[in-house]
Every structure is written in structure tokens, then in C-alpha cells.
Scaffold this active site. Structure first.
Site, PDB file in Angstrom:
ATOM      1  N   CYS A 126      -4.910   0.914  -1.640  1.00 48.27           N
ATOM      2  CA  CYS A 126      -4.869   1.858  -2.755  1.00 48.27           C
ATOM      3  C   CYS A 126      -5.698   1.343  -3.926  1.00 48.27           C
ATOM      4  O   CYS A 126      -5.234   0.508  -4.710  1.00 48.27           O
ATOM      5  CB  CYS A 126      -3.416   2.078  -3.178  1.00 48.27           C
ATOM      6  SG  CYS A 126      -3.268   3.159  -4.597  1.00 48.27           S
ATOM      7  N   CYS A 128      -4.289   2.056  -7.368  1.00 46.90           N
ATOM      8  CA  CYS A 128      -3.137   1.213  -7.747  1.00 46.90           C
ATOM      9  C   CYS A 128      -3.599  -0.189  -8.146  1.00 46.90           C
ATOM     10  O   CYS A 128      -3.113  -0.764  -9.108  1.00 46.90           O
ATOM     11  CB  CYS A 128      -2.157   1.041  -6.584  1.00 46.90           C
ATOM     12  SG  CYS A 128      -1.759   2.531  -5.708  1.00 46.90           S
ATOM     13  N   ASP A 129      -4.528  -0.760  -7.369  1.00 41.89           N
ATOM     14  CA  ASP A 129      -4.840  -2.191  -7.511  1.00 41.89           C
ATOM     15  C   ASP A 129      -6.232  -2.485  -8.070  1.00 41.89           C
ATOM     16  O   ASP A 129      -6.549  -3.648  -8.337  1.00 41.89           O
ATOM     17  CB  ASP A 129      -4.725  -2.880  -6.127  1.00 41.89           C
ATOM     18  CG  ASP A 129      -3.328  -2.729  -5.545  1.00 41.89           C
ATOM     19  OD1 ASP A 129      -2.374  -2.637  -6.332  1.00 41.89           O
ATOM     20  OD2 ASP A 129      -3.196  -2.700  -4.302  1.00 41.89           O
TER      21      ASP A 129
END
Ligand code: NAP
Length: 312
Positions: free
Chosen positions: A138, A141-142
């Protein structure tokens, strides 16, 4: 006893909840994740949902959830472990299904499978070992953890290209590694990708191994045409090689295809009377938010038709 139990709170499940509440069905929606929205909560930008160009995926998911809440949809936080038929359907009588969860069992006359899909894995050495230590599924997300660092994205679809574009805003350099010499992603995304200076596409190549110490440091990459192997120094790799339907629990309940997608037409009617499917876990051509939302609406219409005239 519910008329309808919806499993999954992505766009398909939330759309179904809206239609079910408006139809006056006695329903619940069971969600495993703490946040509703399914895969779209990880999507930085959704640019093809009609009327809301460029909307952030998380924001769109919140809007979907608010809509269901406004109509009084009841949400249950639980992980489903199985669905069992306790009373068979007849021409005159509705079936009864028991949905087993880690938060109690729930019984309903119909069940809508809206469990969506999850990220596929490469299945190569180092992948499992370095999850959270340089291996991610992701980018939204990261990605921010890789400010000024070198990253790689593996895949050639919309997600891989979107991830590479997104990462290019943080990373000093982004490698997009794809196994063929052309991308699967839509042209508009490809045009954007090719215009970004710090993205380099590595064509015709696969990642054979992910290496590191405490964290990822190196990828072993093989060119599938020449067979040549090389090492690529990176701080992280984002795997974006597609999705797999989250239907393993239902494989003995409904007919699925060889890839695990539940077989049903637009109406969501499966091989088991009273079990319906909507969204990315259904066998279909196009898996998008708009088709998931449409599936949810169609399936609830089919649920209503199924229950008409049946004794509960
Ligand atoms: P996808 O379209 O199925 O693409 C997967 C990519 O990974 C393909 O390029 C494939 O290569 C490659 N791949 C598959 N297995 C591999 C392996 N073992 N090793 C290396 N590469 C591998 O999946 P996706 O990008 O996750 O997208 C999923 C769905 O969401 C699609 O329908 C997509 O259109 C949709 N989506 C849409 C948007 C948007 O419209 N804004 C955004 C995100 C996602 P090949 O090309 O060689 O098969």
C-alpha cells in the site's frame, strides 16, 4: 433473524446497505476492518467515479459510510468464520443461514457476500520476511516513510502505475519493474508516468528475491527475455501485482471459478438459493468502484424478489 446479512463494508456492501434500508429490509452489515470502505481507503486518488473527479479514496469511503449511517444501517464489527445453511429454501419458505463470527452467530434469510478482494503476493524469498520492513502492498499507507529514499514498484496495472506516481513525490528515485514490455494501466496514467523524471521503468523483468538485513536493501531482478540477473539497491518495494478474491470461506457454499471468483450475473444470484454476491469477489469483466456500487444495488433488488411471497 434478519432478512439480509451483508458481509463486507466496501463500496458493494455499503451500496447494498443503502438500498436494503430504503427497501425496508431488516438487515445488518458485518465488517472485519475498523474502517469501512474496503480497498478504496488505500487509494490516494479516484478519478473515474462519476461526478467526483480526483476524490481521495478514504474521503469517498467516509461519504459512503455516512450515507449508510444516515439511513440507520446497523454495523457489526466481527470476522466471519463461515456461513452454514440451517434450513433449506423451498418454493414457499425462505431459507435460514447462520453466519458464524468471532463476535457471535447471526441468522438471516439471505446473505450477501461483499467481501471483495485482497492484494496478491509474489511468493518469492524475502517477501514475507520483510513485510513492514521494506515490503509493502500500500503506497498511500507507507509511501511517506520513503522520503528521499529509493523505492521500487512491481506490477504494470493501474495500481502499480498510480503507486509509482505517488511515490515519486517522496522518493528520490522510483523503479517500476514490469514483467512485459507494455503496461496494462490505462493510457492517461501511463502518460503521466512517462512524464516524471525520477521514475525509471525496468521492462521485461521479474523480482526473484528480496534481500536485506534489518530492512530491505536489495532486489534480485531477472530480465525474462535475456535471462540476465542483476541486483538493484532499494530501500523499499511496493508489490502491486493485482488482487485475489476474498472468497475462500465460501468455496463449498457457492460455485466459484478457477480463480476463486463467485459465479453470478449482475443480479448477484449465486448457485445457493438465498446467497448473493456483489463487488470484486464476483466473476465479472470490470472491477471498479462504480461496478461494485451497481452490484450492491442489483443484488438487493434480487434479494427483494427472492423473498417475495416466501414464508419466513
Ligand atoms: P491488474 O490490473 O490485474 O494488474 C496487475 C499487474 O501485475 C499486471 O500488470 C500484471 O502483469 C502484473 N502481475 C500479475 N502477477 C504478477 C507476478 N506474479 N509477477 C509480476 N507481475 C505480475 O491489478 P491492479 O493494478 O491491482 O488493479 C486491479 C483492478 O483495480 C483493475 O481492474 C484496475 O483497473 C482497477 N483499478 C482502477 C483504478 C482507477 O481506475 N483509477 C485504480 C486502481 C485500480 P501483466 O500485465 O503482464 O498481466
Amino acid at each position: 433473524m434478519y432478512d439480509l446479512i451483508i458481509i463486507g463494508s466496501g463500496p458493494a456492501g455499503l451500496s447494498a446497505a443503502v438500498y436494503a434500508k430504503r427497501a425496508g429490509l431488516n438487515m445488518i452489515i458485518i465488517e472485519k476492518n475498523p474502517v469501512s470502505g474496503g480497498q478504496i481507503i488505500d487509494t490516494y486518488e479516484v478519478d473515474n467515479y462519476l461526478g467526483i473527479p480526483g476524490v481521495n479514496g478514504f474521503d469517498l469511503a467516509m461519504k459512503f459510510r455516512e450515507h449508510a449511517d444516515k439511513l440507520g444501517a446497523e454495523f457489526v464489527d466481527a470476522t466471519v468464520s463461515g456461513v452454514e445453511c440451517v434450513r433449506e429454501a423451498t418454493d414457499t419458505q425462505a431459507p435460514v443461514y447462520k453466519v458464524k463470527t468471532d463476535n457471535g452467530d447471526y441468522e438471516g434469510h439471505t446473505v450477501l457476500l461483499a467481501t471483495g478482494a485482497h492484494h496478491s503476493k509474489l511468493g518469492i524469498p524475502g517477501e514475507e520476511e520483510y513485510i513492514g520492513k521494506g515490503v509493502s502492498y500500500c503506497a498511500t499507507c507507507d509511501g511517506a516513510f520513503y522520503k528521499g529514499k529509493v523505492t521500487a514498484v512491481n506490477g504494470g496495472g493501474d495500481v502499480a502505475v498510480e503507486d509509482a506516481i505517488f511515490l515519486s513525490r517522496f522518493s528520490s528515485k522510483v523503479y517500476l519493474i514490469h514483467r512485459r514490455d507494455e503496461l496494462r494501466a490505462t493510457k492517461i496514467l501511463q502518460d503521466e508516468l512517462f512524464g516524471i523524471d525520477n521514475i525509471e521503468v525496468i521492462w521485461d523483468s521479474v523480482v526473484k528475491e528480496i534481500k536485506g538485513e534489518d530492512k530491505v536493501t536489495t532486489l534480485s531482478v531477472q530480465n525474462v527475455k535475456s535471462g540476465d540477473e542483476s541486483e538493484l539497491n532499494v530501500d523499499g518495494i511496493f508489490v502491486a501485482i493485482g488482487i485475489h478474491p476474498s472468497t475462500d470461506l465460501f468455496a463449498s457454499l457457492v460455485k466459484c471459478d478457477e480463480n476463486g471468483y463467485v459465479i453470478a450475473n449482475e443480479d448477484g444470484i449465486t448457485s445457493a438459493p438465498g446467497i448473493f454476491v456483489a463487488g470484486d469477489s464476483r466473476k465479472k469483466r470490470l472491477r471498479q468502484i462504480v461496478t461494485a456500487v451497481a452490484d450492491g444495488a442489483n443484488a438487493v433488488t434480487a434479494v427483494q424478489d427472492f423473498l417475495v411471497g416466501k414464508e419466513k
